[in-house]
Design an enzyme around this catalytic site. Structure first.
Site, PDB file in Angstrom:
ATOM      1  CE  LYS A  71      -3.997   1.931   2.507  1.00 44.46           C
ATOM      2  NZ  LYS A  71      -4.851   1.810   3.710  1.00 44.46           N
ATOM      3  CB  SER A 146      -8.316   3.370   2.389  1.00 44.89           C
ATOM      4  OG  SER A 146      -7.493   2.791   3.397  1.00 44.89           O
ATOM      5  CB  SER A 170      -8.423   0.619   5.409  1.00 45.42           C
ATOM      6  OG  SER A 170      -9.111   1.844   5.379  1.00 45.42           O
TER       7      SER A 170
END
Lengths: 400, 352
Positions: A71, A146, A170
């Site tokens: 990420k 996310s 997330s």
């Protein structure tokens, strides 16, 4: 292919071949999916050659050449780290996050940095400055967020494993949307050093994989005490051995709870799937019990109060002076305001403004401090259930 | 007297940003800071001054203050009956705090007397003119958006940890004062002078091992301190050692060195570090105690000052002191004073 078989294949086959297959897939499909912001193919190829040699002498680490996506709010040395924002469009991370160090040491190959909701503010993967991430299972659907690119890259087979981060779903949400496994480790189990987090008291990095074996393997690598993150604790468990030693009959006599509050306002289809799974567990001998988490109704307002407060504090460094694209102004307030106006998305700005408002001295006792107290009450609800039950089971997301 | 302490914040200096010049000064970046927040227990400027002096001395004893100027600053808050709290930022001396408070009391009283109001504001103390000036009106509360930092774990000090720290703490100035008075029977004034300087108080204790503590205390607290201040030295930067003081006191007690010359010696030794016996011989400081020698000098002085002799005989006691002064001059201060006076009286009496 399951992670364990993959490792076996890698140890006798060609890493290079595997690596190029992945790159081909990415080149063919990621234009549409948009799961990566930055690819680091050159570095990845270099490390794949080194790891191949290690495999040849049998000295490879635990990740032995698995391809891993990260990420983009986690620092990988000398690679761009954007947090999905224009504010960090050209920011090159100067060091490796602790967990990246661990992954490199165990011979994982970092293939690229994943798309994400801007500064992790979102749960559908659409607020990134670099465009939304599509769901590889069905490109007409969002990937969830996310950690959108992390989930999508694993689902699309661009990566074998991925690291995302989770504050309020997330990791779990995009994993659920994209049909892969994702785990939010308990707070403090995985180091946040080198992670640009949204809410310091809740967020933590965690693994994505195609199976529980992959989740446990990656968690074993990244979990544990880090002197650079004072909130971390020692991890002496091997999650992988728990997964490997699991036997079908272990489910017998397990006490599994599900909270009735989990099924309020939930999509009927999801409700039925979950109830169906609970039924399967019961038929295998588990003791199922419905419980109540009376304080869980406060979880959403408390979550937002805490996240906004901590987020506005964490974001104060992105003022254009230290980080971000500086836009001058007549004075410091105007300069910071210009910088943020031009480089941050609506949701990020909304959260900063709300957090600033909540933490103003005159409201401190009214909101943030109260939220921390209510949070303890919710925690006690869970502790109570885990005293008498082995598992608490529930749906990840309430809608499709 | 007692001042409560509410909080101590531990911080780091982040550096300074000068917006007008667009420059960041990182020279102080990372320097540890501690902010001590006191309870509103201080009732007067004098009280504030005394508290700060005590606090600074304690911190000095702990060795936690950096030498450079401006390393200790005070944000001084003051409110008087009928007015709001005023904060005076960054006052960097105890004297400044005292003056700023004095000034604020007068100013705030004057404003209230004339029907004005005191609104919450931050002021700046001007060291040159010794007055305070408004810096910014209306403390916007939004300036202070503190939340407990989730990345900082609570740090508990265990009873064992506490006693370990106590065991390595140096003696506090207050305890040292008490001990000096009890152990050495020194007067409070002398003790205050000694403990106001950690090095000087250590130096004194060394001297007191080999000499009468009363004498050592007196010499360290008065003449030595005066000379050091005069030359802008401290005992650690000067050449003087405890042995110098002990030797000197020894010579005084044996009646071989006069107080006057002893003072000269201190002034010399802080710079040169010369041994006391060497100095005694070199400067010929040994007092004249032989009666024969003294009588010869007396006779000479009396011969040279017949008027004074006559004055004494006609009952003027001052003439005795005049003659004594002459003897002192003649001997460059080396005549043993009590012997000289006695011999002088005998001689004058005999002549009568």
């Amino acid at each position: 292919m399951f992670t364990k078989d993959l490792i076996e294949n890698l140890s006798c086959g060609s890493l290079e071949e595997q690596f190029h297959k992945k790159i081909e897939t990415i080149q063919k499909k990621d234009n549409e999916i948009n799961s990566f912001i930055t690819l680091c193919l050159e570095d990845a190829e270099k490390s794949s050659k080194i790891i191949q040699k290690k495999i040849n002498d049998g000295s490879q680490g635990r990740l032995s050449g698995l391809i891993i996506s990260i990420k983009d709010n986690i620092a990988v040395s000398n690679i761009r780290m954007t947090c999905g924002s224009k504010a960090l469009e050209n920011y090159i991370a100067p060091y490796d996050a602790t967990i990246i160090n661990s992954i490199k040491k165990e011979d994982g190959i970092i293939i690229g940095k994943c798309n994400m909701d801007e500064f992790a503010c979102g749960s559908d993967g659409t607020s990134s400055y670099f465009g939304l991430t599509k769901n590889p299972r069905n490109v007409d659907y969002v990937s969830g967020g996310s950690s959108s690119g992390s989930a999508a890259s694993v689902a699309a087979d661009f990566a074998d494993l991925s690291v995302g981060s989770d504050t309020g779903g997330s990791i779990r949400c995009p994993a659920s949307f994209c049909g892969v496994y994702g785990l939010k480790p308990s707070y403090g189990l995985v180091s946040r050093y080198g992670v640009s987090d949204m809410a310091m008291s809740m967020e933590g990095p965690g693994p994505f994989a195609k199976d529980t074996y992959g989740i446990a393997l990656l968690l074993d690598v990244i979990a544990g005490k880090d002197p650079r993150d004072t909130m971390t604790v020692d991890s002496n468990n091997s999650y992988l051995s728990v997964v490997e030693n699991y036997r079908y009959e272990n489910i017998k006599n397990m006490k599994i709870a599900y909270a009735k509050e989990f099924f309020e306002g939930i999509d009927e289809k999801i409700k039925n799937i979950i109830l169906d799974k609970i039924g399967i567990l019961e038929s295998q001998g588990a003791k199922i019990e419905q419980v109540s988490l009376p304080n869980i109704k406060y979880v959403i307002p408390i979550y937002y109060l805490i996240v906004f407060s901590e987020f506005s504090s964490a974001m104060s460094k992105f003022d254009g002076f230290k980080y971000g694209n500086y836009i001058p102004g007549q004075d410091i307030v105007e300069a910071v305001s210009n910088t943020r106006e031009s480089s941050m998305g609506t949701e990020v700005k909304r959260r900063i403004l709300l957090g600033t408002f909540i933490t103003m001295e005159e409201f401190r006792g009214r909101w943030y401090t109260k939220a921390l107290k209510a949070r303890s009450a919710i925690k006690e609800d869970f502790e109570r259930i885990f005293k008498t039950h082995d598992l608490l089971i529930g749906p990840t997301m309430p809608m499709l | 007297m007692g001042v409560g302490i509410w909080e101590i914040h531990i911080e780091e200096d982040p550096g300074r940003y000068e917006l007008r010049e667009g420059k960041v000064d990182l020279n102080r970046c990372g320097i540890p800071l501690a902010e001590i927040v006191t309870a509103p227990d201080i009732k007067s400027p004098e009280y504030a001054r005394e508290f700060l002096r005590d606090l600074l001395l304690s911190l000095d004893y702990l060795g936690v203050i950096r030498g450079e100027s401006g390393s200790v600053r005070a944000d001084v808050n003051i409110s008087i009956m009928g007015g709001n709290r005023i904060e005076i930022k960054n006052v960097n001396s105890v004297k400044g705090v005292y003056k700023a408070l004095k000034y604020e009391i007068v100013r705030q009283k004057a404003v209230l007397q004339r029907g004005g109001t005191i609104t919450m504001e931050t002021r700046h103390f001007d060291e040159g003119s010794m007055i305070t000036k408004a810096m910014r009106k209306k403390e916007t509360l939004a300036d202070y958006r503190y939340i407990p930092d989730p990345d900082l774990v609570p740090f508990y000090v265990s009873p064992e940890g506490l006693s370990r720290i106590e065991s390595i703490l140096p003696e506090s100035p207050h305890n040292k004062k008490k001990r000096f008075i009890e152990e050495y029977s020194l007067g409070e004034e002398i003790v205050d002078a000694l403990i106001s300087d950690l090095y000087l108080s250590d130096f004194f204790e060394e001297c007191a091992k080999d000499s009468n503590p009363l004498e050592a205390g007196k010499w360290c607290a008065t003449e030595l301190k005066r000379r050091l201040n005069e030359k802008n030295l401290s005992v650690s930067t000067s050449m003087i050692t405890p042995k110098h003081i002990s030797d000197m006191i020894d010579f005084i007690e044996k009646g071989e060195l006069s107080v006057k010359n002893a003072k000269w010696i201190i002034g010399d030794v802080v710079d040169t570090g010369e041994e006391i016996p060497t100095l005694m011989s070199k400067k010929n400081f040994y007092q004249i105690r032989s009666e024969d020698t003294l009588i010869k000098i007396l006779e000479k002085v009396m011969r040279e000052n017949p008027k004074a002799v006559l004055d004494y005989k006609s009952g003027n006691q001052n003439a005795l002191h005049f003659l004594f002064g002459k003897v002192v001059n003649e001997t460059e201060g080396r005549a043993d004073p009590s012997k000289t006076i006695k011999l002088l009286k005998d001689k004058l009496y005999m002549e009568a």
